[in-house]
Motif scaffolding. Sequence first.
Motif, mmCIF file in Angstrom:
data_model
loop_
_atom_site.group_PDB
_atom_site.id
_atom_site.type_symbol
_atom_site.label_atom_id
_atom_site.label_comp_id
_atom_site.label_asym_id
_atom_site.label_seq_id
_atom_site.Cartn_x
_atom_site.Cartn_y
_atom_site.Cartn_z
ATOM 1 N N VAL A 51 0.841 -1.195 0.000
ATOM 2 C CA VAL A 51 0.000 0.000 0.000
ATOM 3 C C VAL A 51 0.875 1.244 0.000
ATOM 4 O O VAL A 51 1.843 1.339 0.756
ATOM 5 C CB VAL A 51 -0.931 0.015 1.241
ATOM 6 C CG1 VAL A 51 -1.733 1.310 1.282
ATOM 7 C CG2 VAL A 51 -1.846 -1.192 1.221
ATOM 8 N N ASP A 52 0.533 2.192 -0.853
ATOM 9 C CA ASP A 52 1.234 3.486 -0.858
ATOM 10 C C ASP A 52 0.571 4.376 0.183
ATOM 11 O O ASP A 52 -0.430 5.037 -0.096
ATOM 12 C CB ASP A 52 1.160 4.124 -2.245
ATOM 13 C CG ASP A 52 1.900 5.462 -2.313
ATOM 14 O OD1 ASP A 52 2.520 5.836 -1.297
ATOM 15 O OD2 ASP A 52 1.849 6.129 -3.367
ATOM 16 N N VAL A 53 1.121 4.388 1.399
ATOM 17 C CA VAL A 53 0.476 5.100 2.510
ATOM 18 C C VAL A 53 0.491 6.604 2.298
ATOM 19 O O VAL A 53 -0.284 7.326 2.924
ATOM 20 C CB VAL A 53 1.159 4.758 3.849
ATOM 21 C CG1 VAL A 53 0.971 3.298 4.166
ATOM 22 C CG2 VAL A 53 2.641 5.124 3.829
ATOM 23 N N THR A 59 -0.587 8.188 -0.139
ATOM 24 C CA THR A 59 -1.767 8.641 -0.870
ATOM 25 C C THR A 59 -3.065 8.278 -0.159
ATOM 26 O O THR A 59 -4.139 8.565 -0.663
ATOM 27 C CB THR A 59 -1.787 8.026 -2.277
ATOM 28 O OG1 THR A 59 -1.892 6.595 -2.164
ATOM 29 C CG2 THR A 59 -0.524 8.382 -3.050
ATOM 30 N N GLU A 60 -2.979 7.643 0.992
ATOM 31 C CA GLU A 60 -4.181 7.221 1.697
ATOM 32 C C GLU A 60 -4.896 8.402 2.352
ATOM 33 O O GLU A 60 -4.262 9.318 2.875
ATOM 34 C CB GLU A 60 -3.831 6.180 2.762
ATOM 35 C CG GLU A 60 -3.475 4.818 2.192
ATOM 36 C CD GLU A 60 -3.191 3.817 3.293
ATOM 37 O OE1 GLU A 60 -4.058 2.955 3.543
ATOM 38 O OE2 GLU A 60 -2.119 3.912 3.907
ATOM 39 N N THR A 61 -6.215 8.352 2.329
ATOM 40 C CA THR A 61 -7.025 9.340 3.023
ATOM 41 C C THR A 61 -7.070 8.995 4.511
ATOM 42 O O THR A 61 -6.702 7.883 4.917
ATOM 43 C CB THR A 61 -8.440 9.364 2.465
ATOM 44 O OG1 THR A 61 -9.060 8.087 2.718
ATOM 45 C CG2 THR A 61 -8.428 9.644 0.959
ATOM 46 N N GLN A 64 -9.060 5.848 5.151
ATOM 47 C CA GLN A 64 -8.309 4.660 4.754
ATOM 48 C C GLN A 64 -7.239 4.315 5.788
ATOM 49 O O GLN A 64 -7.035 3.147 6.126
ATOM 50 C CB GLN A 64 -7.679 4.887 3.379
ATOM 51 C CG GLN A 64 -8.677 4.880 2.231
ATOM 52 C CD GLN A 64 -8.051 5.291 0.912
ATOM 53 O OE1 GLN A 64 -7.122 6.099 0.870
ATOM 54 N NE2 GLN A 64 -8.557 4.725 -0.176
ATOM 55 N N LEU A 65 -6.550 5.336 6.287
ATOM 56 C CA LEU A 65 -5.536 5.108 7.314
ATOM 57 C C LEU A 65 -6.163 4.544 8.583
ATOM 58 O O LEU A 65 -5.605 3.647 9.226
ATOM 59 C CB LEU A 65 -4.803 6.408 7.620
ATOM 60 C CG LEU A 65 -3.777 6.874 6.586
ATOM 61 C CD1 LEU A 65 -3.367 8.313 6.852
ATOM 62 C CD2 LEU A 65 -2.558 5.961 6.585
ATOM 63 N N ASN A 91 -8.922 2.766 8.775
ATOM 64 C CA ASN A 91 -9.315 1.386 8.518
ATOM 65 C C ASN A 91 -8.112 0.446 8.579
ATOM 66 O O ASN A 91 -8.196 -0.651 9.140
ATOM 67 C CB ASN A 91 -9.994 1.277 7.153
ATOM 68 C CG ASN A 91 -11.391 1.889 7.148
ATOM 69 O OD1 ASN A 91 -12.025 2.004 8.198
ATOM 70 N ND2 ASN A 91 -11.860 2.283 5.978
ATOM 71 N N ARG A 92 -6.991 0.859 8.013
ATOM 72 C CA ARG A 92 -5.811 0.004 8.022
ATOM 73 C C ARG A 92 -5.271 -0.153 9.437
ATOM 74 O O ARG A 92 -4.812 -1.221 9.836
ATOM 75 C CB ARG A 92 -4.729 0.588 7.099
ATOM 76 C CG ARG A 92 -3.520 -0.343 6.941
ATOM 77 C CD ARG A 92 -2.758 -0.031 5.662
ATOM 78 N NE ARG A 92 -2.206 1.305 5.687
ATOM 79 C CZ ARG A 92 -1.032 1.624 6.251
ATOM 80 N NH1 ARG A 92 -0.320 0.688 6.871
ATOM 81 N NH2 ARG A 92 -0.573 2.846 6.207
ATOM 82 N N GLN A 111 0.200 5.647 10.080
ATOM 83 C CA GLN A 111 1.037 4.974 9.098
ATOM 84 C C GLN A 111 1.988 3.990 9.752
ATOM 85 O O GLN A 111 2.145 2.856 9.322
ATOM 86 C CB GLN A 111 1.830 6.012 8.278
ATOM 87 C CG GLN A 111 0.983 6.804 7.309
ATOM 88 C CD GLN A 111 1.772 7.886 6.591
ATOM 89 O OE1 GLN A 111 2.871 8.263 7.006
ATOM 90 N NE2 GLN A 111 1.232 8.386 5.493
#
Length: 258
Positions: free
Chosen positions: A3-5, A7-9, A12-13, A15-16, A249
């Motif tokens: 995953v390219d962190v 670019t995550e919203t 999304q962060l 959720n991960r 992250q």
Amino acid sequence: MKVDVTTETLPQLLNRYRAATGDVTTYTFNTHCLLTYHSTAIEGSSLTFSQVQALLTESGLLTGLPVLDQLLLLDHYKALNEVLLLASQREPINRAALQRLASILMHQTGGLKHSLLSSFDTSKGELRIDSTMAGRRQLVEAHKLPAALDALLREVNTAVSLLKTPRQLYDLSFKTHFQLLTLHPFGAGNGLMARLLMNYIQQYHQLPLSLIYADSRTAYLKSLDASWQQKTPASIIDFMHRQLIRFLQEEGGNSSRS
């Protein structure tokens, strides 16, 4: 695929991060250790993260390490768990609760402070009774503190029950952290208390708890100073969001810490 962190919203962060928690009990303990480590390190504690973990799992103090640092860490951990319990139970935060938390936080390292007219005890969560300077800032006069604190906490209790999105709630927590630091209500531990109040707001809606990294202390203080000079929390809120992104992250990719 990795995953390219970058670019995550934020959703999304989040959720991960939640997907990475794994063993919730162990993960929660390590996260609370992490918050305690960084918050006290910002205030000058010399213990490493591994030493903090060891201290919080032992039945007594560690040998060869500063006693006051260890006592502050132990009390911070207790205060953190207390404030998170309040938030989990959706208990409103008022001045009495805040002072009780301050008494837990400063129980073993606080004590009497004297002014020209009287004295107050930081280990009992008593509000400061002097109108002094904090760095170059003139503080709110002591006799205005109770009303100012009551107004701030009423605002928090109203907003935390109305706001819904993670961004809104994190913004509220970062702004409230700044506002409590601006009031500087206690004779000691104001930074620690401001970060605990921040975590209360986050825990209220079960958001991941954010922190300020010890290695970002200088940038943290510069952002606070910029917000005080500009008379707006924009600078510190922006800084705190960058710290949150870093936390999500880093911790979102680790289910445990060494």
